[in-house]
Design a protein around this motif. Sequence first.
Motif, PDB file in Angstrom:
ATOM      1  N   THR A  83     126.654  -3.485  13.824  1.00 29.11           N
ATOM      2  CA  THR A  83     125.533  -2.761  14.441  1.00 29.11           C
ATOM      3  C   THR A  83     126.030  -1.691  15.417  1.00 29.11           C
ATOM      4  OG1 THR A  83     125.248  -4.413  16.210  1.00 29.11           O
ATOM      5  CG2 THR A  83     123.971  -4.723  14.178  1.00 29.11           C
ATOM      6  N   ALA A  84     127.094  -0.997  15.022  1.00 31.95           N
ATOM      7  CA  ALA A  84     127.640   0.079  15.854  1.00 31.95           C
ATOM      8  C   ALA A  84     126.661   1.246  15.872  1.00 31.95           C
ATOM      9  CB  ALA A  84     128.996   0.531  15.321  1.00 31.95           C
ATOM     10  N   GLU A  85     126.622   1.906  16.990  1.00 31.81           N
ATOM     11  CA  GLU A  85     125.724   3.047  17.174  1.00 31.81           C
ATOM     12  C   GLU A  85     126.523   4.351  17.124  1.00 31.81           C
ATOM     13  OE1 GLU A  85     122.854   4.984  20.658  1.00 31.81           O
ATOM     14  OE2 GLU A  85     123.844   3.043  20.970  1.00 31.81           O
ATOM     15  N   PRO A  86     126.167   5.275  16.224  1.00 35.11           N
ATOM     16  CA  PRO A  86     126.833   6.577  16.234  1.00 35.11           C
ATOM     17  C   PRO A  86     126.498   7.327  17.529  1.00 35.11           C
ATOM     18  CG  PRO A  86     125.623   6.223  14.182  1.00 35.11           C
ATOM     19  CD  PRO A  86     125.183   5.168  15.137  1.00 35.11           C
ATOM     20  N   VAL A  87     127.523   7.799  18.232  1.00 32.90           N
ATOM     21  CA  VAL A  87     127.301   8.511  19.495  1.00 32.90           C
ATOM     22  C   VAL A  87     127.896   9.919  19.460  1.00 32.90           C
ATOM     23  CG1 VAL A  87     127.093   6.447  20.912  1.00 32.90           C
ATOM     24  CG2 VAL A  87     129.368   7.413  20.489  1.00 32.90           C
ATOM     25  N   GLY A  88     128.304  10.341  18.299  1.00 31.36           N
ATOM     26  CA  GLY A  88     128.883  11.668  18.136  1.00 31.36           C
ATOM     27  C   GLY A  88     129.354  11.798  16.707  1.00 31.36           C
ATOM     28  N   VAL A  89     130.028  12.897  16.400  1.00 29.95           N
ATOM     29  CA  VAL A  89     130.548  13.106  15.057  1.00 29.95           C
ATOM     30  C   VAL A  89     131.680  12.109  14.806  1.00 29.95           C
ATOM     31  CG1 VAL A  89     131.625  14.732  13.468  1.00 29.95           C
ATOM     32  CG2 VAL A  89     129.925  15.550  15.111  1.00 29.95           C
ATOM     33  N   SER A  90     131.471  11.189  13.868  1.00 28.20           N
ATOM     34  CA  SER A  90     132.446  10.134  13.549  1.00 28.20           C
ATOM     35  C   SER A  90     132.885   9.365  14.796  1.00 28.20           C
ATOM     36  CB  SER A  90     133.666  10.732  12.828  1.00 28.20           C
ATOM     37  OG  SER A  90     133.291  11.302  11.601  1.00 28.20           O
ATOM     38  N   GLN A  91     131.957   9.156  15.703  1.00 29.18           N
ATOM     39  CA  GLN A  91     132.225   8.403  16.926  1.00 29.18           C
ATOM     40  C   GLN A  91     131.215   7.259  16.988  1.00 29.18           C
ATOM     41  OE1 GLN A  91     131.731  10.466  20.737  1.00 29.18           O
ATOM     42  NE2 GLN A  91     133.852   9.932  21.210  1.00 29.18           N
ATOM     43  N   PHE A  92     131.728   6.041  17.254  1.00 31.66           N
ATOM     44  CA  PHE A  92     130.884   4.867  17.173  1.00 31.66           C
ATOM     45  C   PHE A  92     131.073   4.002  18.419  1.00 31.66           C
ATOM     46  CE2 PHE A  92     132.189   6.204  12.974  1.00 31.66           C
ATOM     47  CZ  PHE A  92     130.972   6.325  12.317  1.00 31.66           C
ATOM     48  N   ARG A  93     129.961   3.389  18.857  1.00 29.67           N
ATOM     49  CA  ARG A  93     130.016   2.514  20.014  1.00 29.67           C
ATOM     50  C   ARG A  93     129.540   1.113  19.637  1.00 29.67           C
ATOM     51  NH1 ARG A  93     131.339   2.442  25.006  1.00 29.67           N
ATOM     52  NH2 ARG A  93     130.369   1.018  26.483  1.00 29.67           N
ATOM     53  N   ALA A  94     130.379   0.108  19.958  1.00 31.14           N
ATOM     54  CA  ALA A  94     130.040  -1.299  19.750  1.00 31.14           C
ATOM     55  C   ALA A  94     130.994  -2.122  20.609  1.00 31.14           C
ATOM     56  CB  ALA A  94     130.175  -1.697  18.282  1.00 31.14           C
ATOM     57  N   PHE A  95     130.602  -3.343  20.937  1.00 31.70           N
ATOM     58  CA  PHE A  95     131.440  -4.259  21.723  1.00 31.70           C
ATOM     59  C   PHE A  95     131.854  -3.640  23.063  1.00 31.70           C
ATOM     60  CE2 PHE A  95     132.704  -4.575  17.147  1.00 31.70           C
ATOM     61  CZ  PHE A  95     131.926  -5.690  16.834  1.00 31.70           C
ATOM     62  N   ASN A  96     130.947  -2.821  23.650  1.00 34.64           N
ATOM     63  CA  ASN A  96     131.216  -2.142  24.923  1.00 34.64           C
ATOM     64  C   ASN A  96     132.409  -1.192  24.851  1.00 34.64           C
ATOM     65  OD1 ASN A  96     129.114  -3.463  26.379  1.00 34.64           O
ATOM     66  ND2 ASN A  96     130.409  -5.294  26.501  1.00 34.64           N
ATOM     67  N   SER A  97     132.684  -0.687  23.666  1.00 33.62           N
ATOM     68  CA  SER A  97     133.779   0.265  23.473  1.00 33.62           C
ATOM     69  C   SER A  97     133.323   1.384  22.555  1.00 33.62           C
ATOM     70  CB  SER A  97     135.000  -0.425  22.865  1.00 33.62           C
ATOM     71  OG  SER A  97     135.488  -1.437  23.707  1.00 33.62           O
ATOM     72  N   VAL A 113     134.894   4.250  19.812  1.00 31.32           N
ATOM     73  CA  VAL A 113     136.061   4.661  19.040  1.00 31.32           C
ATOM     74  C   VAL A 113     135.741   5.945  18.286  1.00 31.32           C
ATOM     75  CG1 VAL A 113     135.464   3.271  16.999  1.00 31.32           C
ATOM     76  CG2 VAL A 113     137.842   3.905  17.415  1.00 31.32           C
ATOM     77  N   GLN A 114     136.716   6.846  18.275  1.00 31.21           N
ATOM     78  CA  GLN A 114     136.626   8.071  17.483  1.00 31.21           C
ATOM     79  C   GLN A 114     137.348   7.813  16.169  1.00 31.21           C
ATOM     80  OE1 GLN A 114     135.297  11.285  18.454  1.00 31.21           O
ATOM     81  NE2 GLN A 114     135.580  11.753  16.286  1.00 31.21           N
ATOM     82  N   ALA A 115     136.732   8.157  15.060  1.00 29.95           N
ATOM     83  CA  ALA A 115     137.359   7.999  13.750  1.00 29.95           C
ATOM     84  C   ALA A 115     137.510   9.378  13.109  1.00 29.95           C
ATOM     85  CB  ALA A 115     136.529   7.088  12.855  1.00 29.95           C
ATOM     86  N   GLY A 116     138.498   9.518  12.242  1.00 30.36           N
ATOM     87  CA  GLY A 116     138.715  10.813  11.615  1.00 30.36           C
ATOM     88  C   GLY A 116     139.584  10.705  10.379  1.00 30.36           C
ATOM     89  N   THR A 117     139.611  11.794   9.619  1.00 29.20           N
ATOM     90  CA  THR A 117     140.424  11.877   8.410  1.00 29.20           C
ATOM     91  C   THR A 117     141.644  12.753   8.681  1.00 29.20           C
ATOM     92  OG1 THR A 117     138.456  11.674   7.042  1.00 29.20           O
ATOM     93  CG2 THR A 117     140.419  12.531   5.980  1.00 29.20           C
ATOM     94  N   PHE A 118     142.827  12.195   8.400  1.00 29.21           N
ATOM     95  CA  PHE A 118     144.090  12.904   8.629  1.00 29.21           C
ATOM     96  C   PHE A 118     144.988  12.656   7.418  1.00 29.21           C
ATOM     97  CE2 PHE A 118     142.274  11.537  12.635  1.00 29.21           C
ATOM     98  CZ  PHE A 118     142.315  12.674  13.418  1.00 29.21           C
ATOM     99  N   PRO A 119     144.780  13.380   6.320  1.00 29.30           N
ATOM    100  CA  PRO A 119     145.584  13.132   5.111  1.00 29.30           C
ATOM    101  C   PRO A 119     147.056  13.479   5.334  1.00 29.30           C
ATOM    102  CG  PRO A 119     144.220  15.100   4.865  1.00 29.30           C
ATOM    103  CD  PRO A 119     143.775  14.439   6.128  1.00 29.30           C
ATOM    104  N   ILE A 120     147.913  12.518   5.087  1.00 33.27           N
ATOM    105  CA  ILE A 120     149.340  12.712   5.336  1.00 33.27           C
ATOM    106  C   ILE A 120     149.937  13.622   4.261  1.00 33.27           C
ATOM    107  CG2 ILE A 120     150.141  10.705   4.028  1.00 33.27           C
ATOM    108  CD1 ILE A 120     152.150  10.187   6.310  1.00 33.27           C
ATOM    109  N   GLY A 121     150.924  14.425   4.647  1.00 34.87           N
ATOM    110  CA  GLY A 121     151.587  15.311   3.705  1.00 34.87           C
ATOM    111  C   GLY A 121     153.065  15.017   3.620  1.00 34.87           C
ATOM    112  N   ILE A 122     153.813  15.918   3.019  1.00 32.39           N
ATOM    113  CA  ILE A 122     155.268  15.788   2.924  1.00 32.39           C
ATOM    114  C   ILE A 122     155.910  16.911   3.736  1.00 32.39           C
ATOM    115  CG2 ILE A 122     155.090  14.775   0.629  1.00 32.39           C
ATOM    116  CD1 ILE A 122     156.176  17.441  -0.501  1.00 32.39           C
ATOM    117  N   ASP A 123     157.194  16.770   3.996  1.00 32.70           N
ATOM    118  CA  ASP A 123     157.959  17.834   4.630  1.00 32.70           C
ATOM    119  C   ASP A 123     158.400  18.793   3.520  1.00 32.70           C
ATOM    120  OD1 ASP A 123     159.893  19.479   5.825  1.00 32.70           O
ATOM    121  OD2 ASP A 123     160.466  17.928   7.256  1.00 32.70           O
TER     122      ASP A 123
END
Length: 458
Positions: free
Chosen positions: A205-219, A221-231
Motif C-alpha cells: 500500500t505504498a503511496e506515490p509521492v513523486g515521479v517513481s517515488q514511493f512512501r511506505a513504512f515511514n520511509s 524511496v526513489q526508484a529508477g531505470t539505469f540500463p548498464i552498458g559496456i566499456d
Amino acid sequence: MSRLVVVSNRIADPRKPAAGGLAVALGETLKKTGGLWFGWSGKTVPDGMPGEGKLNVHTAGTVTLAELDLAEEDVDAYYRGYSNGVLWPVFHYRLDLAHLESGYLSGYRRVNRLFARKLAPLLREDDLIWIHDYHLIPLAAELRAMGCANRIGFFLHIPLPPQQILAAIPSHEWLMRALFAYDLVGFQSEADLLNFSHYVQAEATAEPVGVSQFRAFNSTVQAGTFPIGIDVDEFRRLGQAREARDTYDTTCKEYSRRRLLIGVDRLDYSKGLPQRIRAFGELLREYPENRHSATLLQVASPSREDVDAYVDIQHELESLCGAINGNYGDLDWMPVRYIHRIIARRRLPGLYRACDVALVTPLRDGMNLVAKEFVVAQDESDPGVLVLSRFAGAAEQLKDALLVNPYDIPGTAQAIQRALQMPLEERRARHAALLENICRYDVHWWCRQFLETLAEIR
C-alpha cells in the motif's frame, strides 16, 4: 567529492584487466575517491561459526578492498541456498525451480547482518554507499538498524518479476520492505521498474509521492531505470590486440565456406539454450539452403555444475546438439559446434567479428551485455546481425536488432533466416543505430547517472 563505498557479493581488483564488468564500471570512481569495495572473498573459514567471519583489508592502488571469509554453513544458506536457490529462479520467473520451503532465509538474513556489522566500522560520515544485487537486498536495513545515516543506493542486476510471482516467496513482504531502507533503487529496464511500482502499491500500500517515488513504512524511496552498458573503448582496444586478431583470422580461415552464427552464454536455464538449438534445427529443416552453409558456434560456459537443474540442461543441450549433427551433419560439415568451457575474454572480439549472426535469446535476462559486445566488435562496412530476445533487458534499448520470442521456435527460425539473407544496406543501417545507442549509454554513463541521482536525493 564523497568517498564511494561499493558492496557486492564478490569483489575484484579494479587494476586488473580481467577483473570483470563491475570492476570496469566502478574502478574509475573508486580510484578518484579513494573508495572502498567490500564483499565476500569467495573463501570459507575452516570450522567457522555461522554468523562469524574473518575480514581481510588491503589496498589496490588508491582503492581499499575489504574481503570477508564466511563459514561454510553461511555459504550454503546465504549464497547457494537462498540467493541462488530461491531468489535467482524466482526473479527469472522460474517458480518451478525455486526451493521455496528450504529454510535458508535465516542464513541469508544472518550473513547480511554480518556484512553490516563488519562494514559499519569502516564507514565515514559522508560516504556514498552503493550496494549491488539480489544477494544483499536487506543490507541497507541492517545498516540503518545500526545507526547508519549515509545515502545508500541499490542496483538490481537481474530482472524483477511481476507482483504475482514475487508474492510466491515466503516472507516476500519482509524482502521488499527492506528496499525502503534505500534512498535510491535502480533497475535495468522499464519493465522491472513497472513491476516494482505495481508490487509496492498493491502489496505494501505504498503511496506515490513523486515521479517513481514511493512512501511506505515511514520511509520514502526513489526508484529508477539505469540500463548498464559496456566499456566501448576498452572492448575496441581488446579487439585490436593480437589475440583477438589471431582468433578472427583463424576462425575466418577455418570456416571460410560457412556462414557463422554465434551464441555465448553461461550454462543457465534462463538463457534459453535448448530453445535456441531447436530454432537452429528448425532453420535447417524449413530452409534447406542453409545446410552445408550455416554453422552455429555455441559457447556454454560451465556454471553451478553441482545443481541438478544445471546438470539437466547440460544433458538436454548435448542431446539436442548431437541430434542435429546426426540428422544433418556430413563428413565436411558439422551444423553445431558446441563448446562447454570458458572462452578467454580477450579472444571474444575476434570471434564475434568473424560471425554473420549473433543469437542472444534468453528466456529472461536483466540486461545481457553479449548483445552489446557483438555490435561493437563488428566491421561497420560489413556488419553482422543481432537476433535478440524481447525478454532481455537489452531489448528496450536495442530496438534495431531483430527481436524474437524465444519460446516461438518457428518464429525464431524465420528471424535467423531473415538475418542470414539481410541486404548489406539494411545491415549497415541497423548496426549504425545500435552502435550509436551502445556508445551513448555505455558503462560510464550508467555509473555516473546512478551516482549523480543518488547524490542529489535529499
